[in-house]
Design an enzyme around this catalytic site. Sequence first.
Site, PDB file in Angstrom:
ATOM      1  N   GLY A  84      11.521   1.546 -17.569  1.00 57.25           N
ATOM      2  CA  GLY A  84      11.892   0.302 -16.896  1.00 57.25           C
ATOM      3  C   GLY A  84      13.185  -0.320 -17.399  1.00 57.25           C
ATOM      4  O   GLY A  84      13.509  -1.447 -17.057  1.00 57.25           O
TER       5      GLY A  84
ATOM      6  N   HIS B  84      -1.016   5.273 -20.711  1.00 57.74           N
ATOM      7  CA  HIS B  84       0.360   4.825 -20.468  1.00 57.74           C
ATOM      8  C   HIS B  84       0.766   3.854 -21.577  1.00 57.74           C
ATOM      9  O   HIS B  84      -0.057   3.075 -22.061  1.00 57.74           O
ATOM     10  CB  HIS B  84       0.458   4.147 -19.094  1.00 57.74           C
TER      11      HIS B  84
ATOM     12  N   SER C 211      12.836   5.758 -16.341  1.00 59.27           N
ATOM     13  CA  SER C 211      14.044   5.530 -15.536  1.00 59.27           C
ATOM     14  C   SER C 211      14.522   6.776 -14.782  1.00 59.27           C
ATOM     15  O   SER C 211      15.722   7.001 -14.646  1.00 59.27           O
ATOM     16  CB  SER C 211      15.168   4.945 -16.398  1.00 59.27           C
TER      17      SER C 211
ATOM     18  N   GLU D 105       6.992  10.079 -22.175  1.00 58.63           N
ATOM     19  CA  GLU D 105       7.682   8.873 -21.736  1.00 58.63           C
ATOM     20  C   GLU D 105       8.170   8.071 -22.939  1.00 58.63           C
ATOM     21  O   GLU D 105       7.408   7.278 -23.512  1.00 58.63           O
ATOM     22  CB  GLU D 105       6.736   7.996 -20.912  1.00 58.63           C
TER      23      GLU D 105
ATOM     24  N   GLU E 236       2.236   1.139 -21.538  1.00 60.58           N
ATOM     25  CA  GLU E 236       1.959  -0.273 -21.252  1.00 60.58           C
ATOM     26  C   GLU E 236       0.492  -0.593 -21.547  1.00 60.58           C
ATOM     27  O   GLU E 236       0.163  -1.698 -21.970  1.00 60.58           O
ATOM     28  CB  GLU E 236       2.328  -0.599 -19.796  1.00 60.58           C
TER      29      GLU E 236
ATOM     30  N   LYS F  63       2.347   1.011 -10.910  1.00 55.85           N
ATOM     31  CA  LYS F  63       2.003  -0.089 -11.824  1.00 55.85           C
ATOM     32  C   LYS F  63       1.348  -1.227 -11.035  1.00 55.85           C
ATOM     33  O   LYS F  63       0.650  -0.962 -10.060  1.00 55.85           O
ATOM     34  CB  LYS F  63       3.242  -0.534 -12.606  1.00 55.85           C
TER      35      LYS F  63
ATOM     36  N   ASN G 176       4.216   6.123 -10.309  1.00 51.82           N
ATOM     37  CA  ASN G 176       3.338   5.167 -10.969  1.00 51.82           C
ATOM     38  C   ASN G 176       3.739   3.788 -10.466  1.00 51.82           C
ATOM     39  O   ASN G 176       4.739   3.236 -10.902  1.00 51.82           O
ATOM     40  CB  ASN G 176       3.520   5.284 -12.493  1.00 51.82           C
TER      41      ASN G 176
END
Length: 247
Positions: free
Chosen positions: A172, A94, A212, A166, A96, A11, A9
């Site tokens: 991250g 996701h 991660s 996730e 985010e 991003k 991904n």
Amino acid sequence: MRKKIIAGNWKMNKTPKEALELVDLLKSKVDTDKSDVVFCVPFVDLIPVAEALKGTNIAVGAQNMHFQNSGAYTGEVSADMLLDIGVKYVIIGHSERRQYFNETDETVNKKVLKAIEKGLIPIVCVGESLEQREKNVTVDFVRIQVKSAFKDVTSEQAKGVVLAYEPIWAIGTGITATSEQAEEVCAAIRKTVAEIYDQSVADEIRIQYGGSVNGSNAGELFGMADIDGGLVGGASLKEDFESIVNY
Ligand code: PGA
């Protein structure tokens, strides 16, 4: 036997020029026999990356799409547009997007239904915040996300969906869930799928872990019984992605 699926991904990273450099570096090195491999790249990178990956078994994925077919939705991209340029997968929900762009369980479900109707494979993300983990409500929360995502999805359709667990606190941050923590939730997700449908759907559906993931922890995570690969952010932007795919 479920085939592993490892998706990068990217991003909001890599211009088309930079994207092609990375694809060039990776495309001949990643092993697509053992695992399905997907590069989920920014919209503007999709066309050049799809072109550059022709003749390989690496698939291209988008990171979002709209649930309407077309129309007055400024700034949005439809499933047909993605299909037309050779996109096969689309990340949906996701964290985010849930956090910064008002993605809800309801819009996630609408997008899942549209992606399936059109023939895209959704990679549906679920996962708890640190606060939820500390309050011990992780499994309850993730179960709700999974059930909402699959509303009105038939069992035949559900088999082809990819789920990505996730935990938000691991994204991250460099803090990876331990393989036991990741396995516990992925197993609970599989059980939830069995409850919604039946055991055969649960046995077939693929569940990734994301948060991660890197070259040193991929092997252990992907070795767990209910973890069928990974959704990889930061480490997918580097040559390191090769060591994750070829774990
Ligand atoms: P990360 O991101 O690997 O950088 O933690 C994972 C993701 O958000 O999909």
